[in-house]
Design a protein around this motif. Structure first.
Motif, PDB file in Angstrom:
ATOM      1  N   MET A   1     -39.298  28.289  59.810  1.00  0.00           N
ATOM      2  CA  MET A   1     -40.297  28.455  58.767  1.00  0.00           C
ATOM      3  C   MET A   1     -39.596  28.728  57.443  1.00  0.00           C
ATOM      4  O   MET A   1     -38.699  29.569  57.364  1.00  0.00           O
ATOM      5  N   ARG A   2     -39.960  28.013  56.414  1.00  0.00           N
ATOM      6  CA  ARG A   2     -39.328  28.175  55.110  1.00  0.00           C
ATOM      7  C   ARG A   2     -39.942  29.366  54.387  1.00  0.00           C
ATOM      8  O   ARG A   2     -41.145  29.547  54.401  1.00  0.00           O
ATOM      9  N   PRO A   3     -39.116  30.170  53.740  1.00  0.00           N
ATOM     10  CA  PRO A   3     -39.648  31.350  53.070  1.00  0.00           C
ATOM     11  C   PRO A   3     -40.521  31.037  51.865  1.00  0.00           C
ATOM     12  O   PRO A   3     -41.422  31.763  51.558  1.00  0.00           O
ATOM     13  N   MET A   4     -40.251  29.923  51.175  1.00  0.00           N
ATOM     14  CA  MET A   4     -41.034  29.575  49.993  1.00  0.00           C
ATOM     15  C   MET A   4     -40.965  28.058  49.817  1.00  0.00           C
ATOM     16  O   MET A   4     -39.917  27.460  50.023  1.00  0.00           O
ATOM     17  N   ALA A   5     -42.070  27.451  49.448  1.00  0.00           N
ATOM     18  CA  ALA A   5     -42.094  26.006  49.236  1.00  0.00           C
ATOM     19  C   ALA A   5     -41.147  25.644  48.086  1.00  0.00           C
ATOM     20  O   ALA A   5     -41.091  26.360  47.082  1.00  0.00           O
ATOM     21  N   PRO A   6     -40.425  24.535  48.212  1.00  0.00           N
ATOM     22  CA  PRO A   6     -39.455  24.169  47.174  1.00  0.00           C
ATOM     23  C   PRO A   6     -40.075  23.944  45.795  1.00  0.00           C
ATOM     24  O   PRO A   6     -39.448  24.253  44.784  1.00  0.00           O
ATOM     25  N   ASP A   7     -41.303  23.440  45.734  1.00  0.00           N
ATOM     26  CA  ASP A   7     -41.925  23.215  44.430  1.00  0.00           C
ATOM     27  C   ASP A   7     -42.462  24.503  43.811  1.00  0.00           C
ATOM     28  O   ASP A   7     -42.710  24.573  42.609  1.00  0.00           O
ATOM     29  N   VAL A   8     -42.618  25.550  44.606  1.00  0.00           N
ATOM     30  CA  VAL A   8     -43.131  26.830  44.111  1.00  0.00           C
ATOM     31  C   VAL A   8     -41.985  27.747  43.670  1.00  0.00           C
ATOM     32  O   VAL A   8     -42.159  28.567  42.776  1.00  0.00           O
ATOM     33  N   LEU A   9     -40.814  27.571  44.264  1.00  0.00           N
ATOM     34  CA  LEU A   9     -39.689  28.454  43.986  1.00  0.00           C
ATOM     35  C   LEU A   9     -39.306  28.521  42.504  1.00  0.00           C
ATOM     36  O   LEU A   9     -39.081  29.630  41.993  1.00  0.00           O
ATOM     37  N   PRO A  10     -39.246  27.417  41.759  1.00  0.00           N
ATOM     38  CA  PRO A  10     -38.933  27.548  40.323  1.00  0.00           C
ATOM     39  C   PRO A  10     -39.970  28.355  39.545  1.00  0.00           C
ATOM     40  O   PRO A  10     -39.620  29.102  38.624  1.00  0.00           O
TER      41      PRO A  10
ATOM     42  N   GLN B   1     -39.289  45.493  31.249  1.00  0.00           N
ATOM     43  CA  GLN B   1     -39.611  46.906  31.078  1.00  0.00           C
ATOM     44  C   GLN B   1     -41.087  47.204  31.288  1.00  0.00           C
ATOM     45  O   GLN B   1     -41.468  48.348  31.501  1.00  0.00           O
ATOM     46  N   ARG B   2     -41.919  46.172  31.265  1.00  0.00           N
ATOM     47  CA  ARG B   2     -43.361  46.386  31.485  1.00  0.00           C
ATOM     48  C   ARG B   2     -43.655  46.861  32.900  1.00  0.00           C
ATOM     49  O   ARG B   2     -44.674  47.484  33.155  1.00  0.00           O
ATOM     50  N   ARG B   3     -42.781  46.509  33.850  1.00  0.00           N
ATOM     51  CA  ARG B   3     -42.895  46.914  35.258  1.00  0.00           C
ATOM     52  C   ARG B   3     -44.262  46.570  35.859  1.00  0.00           C
ATOM     53  O   ARG B   3     -44.981  47.443  36.345  1.00  0.00           O
ATOM     54  N   PRO B   4     -44.664  45.286  35.843  1.00  0.00           N
ATOM     55  CA  PRO B   4     -45.956  44.932  36.427  1.00  0.00           C
ATOM     56  C   PRO B   4     -45.949  45.125  37.939  1.00  0.00           C
ATOM     57  O   PRO B   4     -44.890  45.128  38.573  1.00  0.00           O
ATOM     58  N   THR B   5     -47.122  45.269  38.494  1.00  0.00           N
ATOM     59  CA  THR B   5     -47.243  45.467  39.934  1.00  0.00           C
ATOM     60  C   THR B   5     -46.987  44.155  40.665  1.00  0.00           C
ATOM     61  O   THR B   5     -47.013  43.073  40.075  1.00  0.00           O
ATOM     62  N   LEU B   6     -46.774  44.263  41.958  1.00  0.00           N
ATOM     63  CA  LEU B   6     -46.579  43.075  42.786  1.00  0.00           C
ATOM     64  C   LEU B   6     -47.830  42.200  42.765  1.00  0.00           C
ATOM     65  O   LEU B   6     -47.740  40.968  42.707  1.00  0.00           O
TER      66      LEU B   6
ATOM     67  N   GLY C   1     -50.927  22.348  41.093  1.00  0.00           N
ATOM     68  CA  GLY C   1     -51.456  21.712  42.297  1.00  0.00           C
ATOM     69  C   GLY C   1     -50.669  22.062  43.544  1.00  0.00           C
ATOM     70  O   GLY C   1     -50.762  21.371  44.556  1.00  0.00           O
ATOM     71  N   SER C   2     -49.902  23.124  43.492  1.00  0.00           N
ATOM     72  CA  SER C   2     -49.103  23.556  44.638  1.00  0.00           C
ATOM     73  C   SER C   2     -49.880  24.565  45.474  1.00  0.00           C
ATOM     74  O   SER C   2     -50.782  25.234  44.980  1.00  0.00           O
ATOM     75  N   LEU C   3     -49.485  24.677  46.729  1.00  0.00           N
ATOM     76  CA  LEU C   3     -50.087  25.640  47.632  1.00  0.00           C
ATOM     77  C   LEU C   3     -49.592  27.038  47.269  1.00  0.00           C
ATOM     78  O   LEU C   3     -48.395  27.236  47.072  1.00  0.00           O
ATOM     79  N   VAL C   4     -50.501  27.994  47.183  1.00  0.00           N
ATOM     80  CA  VAL C   4     -50.145  29.362  46.808  1.00  0.00           C
ATOM     81  C   VAL C   4     -49.829  30.149  48.070  1.00  0.00           C
ATOM     82  O   VAL C   4     -50.713  30.379  48.892  1.00  0.00           O
ATOM     83  N   PRO C   5     -48.573  30.586  48.254  1.00  0.00           N
ATOM     84  CA  PRO C   5     -48.245  31.409  49.421  1.00  0.00           C
ATOM     85  C   PRO C   5     -48.887  32.790  49.327  1.00  0.00           C
ATOM     86  O   PRO C   5     -49.294  33.220  48.244  1.00  0.00           O
ATOM     87  N   SER C   6     -48.922  33.477  50.435  1.00  0.00           N
ATOM     88  CA  SER C   6     -49.570  34.782  50.485  1.00  0.00           C
ATOM     89  C   SER C   6     -48.742  35.831  49.762  1.00  0.00           C
ATOM     90  O   SER C   6     -47.549  35.664  49.505  1.00  0.00           O
ATOM     91  N   ILE C   7     -49.375  36.956  49.476  1.00  0.00           N
ATOM     92  CA  ILE C   7     -48.690  38.049  48.794  1.00  0.00           C
ATOM     93  C   ILE C   7     -47.610  38.648  49.695  1.00  0.00           C
ATOM     94  O   ILE C   7     -46.597  39.159  49.216  1.00  0.00           O
TER      95      ILE C   7
ATOM     96  N   ARG D   1     -43.618  39.437  48.861  1.00  0.00           N
ATOM     97  CA  ARG D   1     -42.920  40.686  49.174  1.00  0.00           C
ATOM     98  C   ARG D   1     -41.603  40.388  49.897  1.00  0.00           C
ATOM     99  O   ARG D   1     -40.566  40.968  49.586  1.00  0.00           O
ATOM    100  N   ARG D   2     -41.629  39.488  50.863  1.00  0.00           N
ATOM    101  CA  ARG D   2     -40.394  39.136  51.574  1.00  0.00           C
ATOM    102  C   ARG D   2     -39.388  38.502  50.614  1.00  0.00           C
ATOM    103  O   ARG D   2     -38.192  38.752  50.711  1.00  0.00           O
ATOM    104  N   TRP D   3     -39.853  37.680  49.697  1.00  0.00           N
ATOM    105  CA  TRP D   3     -38.971  37.046  48.718  1.00  0.00           C
ATOM    106  C   TRP D   3     -38.340  38.114  47.823  1.00  0.00           C
ATOM    107  O   TRP D   3     -37.148  38.079  47.556  1.00  0.00           O
TER     108      TRP D   3
END
Length: 165
Positions: free
Chosen positions: A74-83, A96-101, A116-122, A126-128
């Protein structure tokens, strides 16, 4: 599901589940669901999840017990989403804004939808993030001095001394 991965014990469990679920009508009553829950030893949500999976595939093998966690290959993140993730991490999250996850995920999800890419789960975000260097994140947010003070190895002198007398 690969049939080579199903052992005799898992196959017996799948057949038992299929037998119980196939006896349920199209719209089961509350009592029928409670009976299925008791017979299968699972909760209401699991019964409905298995029932949907069984009815969609019409195969007992769909009910075979599954291994928990991510599957091998299983791939950790889709290649088109990684950039997109890396750009938002650098320009938005590691600041420095320190936004939440959750805020980080929402920003990336919006860009993924626009592309138009698939959005992986939150959880995948976290794993990334867990694979990234915490010292680098702190350096980007708080500065080099703070990062080194927290993550640099400290070589402390021993409190005792050797005496050759």
């Amino acid at each position: 599901m690969d049939f080579d991965d199903i052992g005799p014990r898992e196959w017996a469990a799948a057949q038992r589940r299929a037998e119980i679920l196939s006896a349920l009508p199209e719209r089961p009553s509350g009592e029928q669901i409670r009976d299925a829950m008791a017979a299968l030893g699972v909760g209401r949500t699991t019964v409905f999840r298995w029932l949907k999976r069984f009815r969609d595939s019409a195969r007992a093998s769909a009910l075979a017990p599954r291994r928990r966690g991510p599957h091998s290959g299983m791939r950790p993140m889709a290649p088109d989403v990684l950039p997109i993730v890396e750009k938002h991490f650098r320009d938005f999250y590691a600041t420095q804004r320190r936004p939440t996850l959750t805020r980080f995920w929402a920003e990336v999800a919006a860009d993924c939808r626009c592309q138009g890419s698939l959005v992986p789960s939150i959880r995948r975000w976290r794993r990334w993030l867990d694979r990234h260097d915490e010292a680098e994140l702190l350096r980007r947010r708080e500065g080099k001095g703070k990062s080194e003070a927290v993550y640099r190895k400290r070589h402390e002198r021993p409190t005792w001394r050797f005496s050759l007398e």
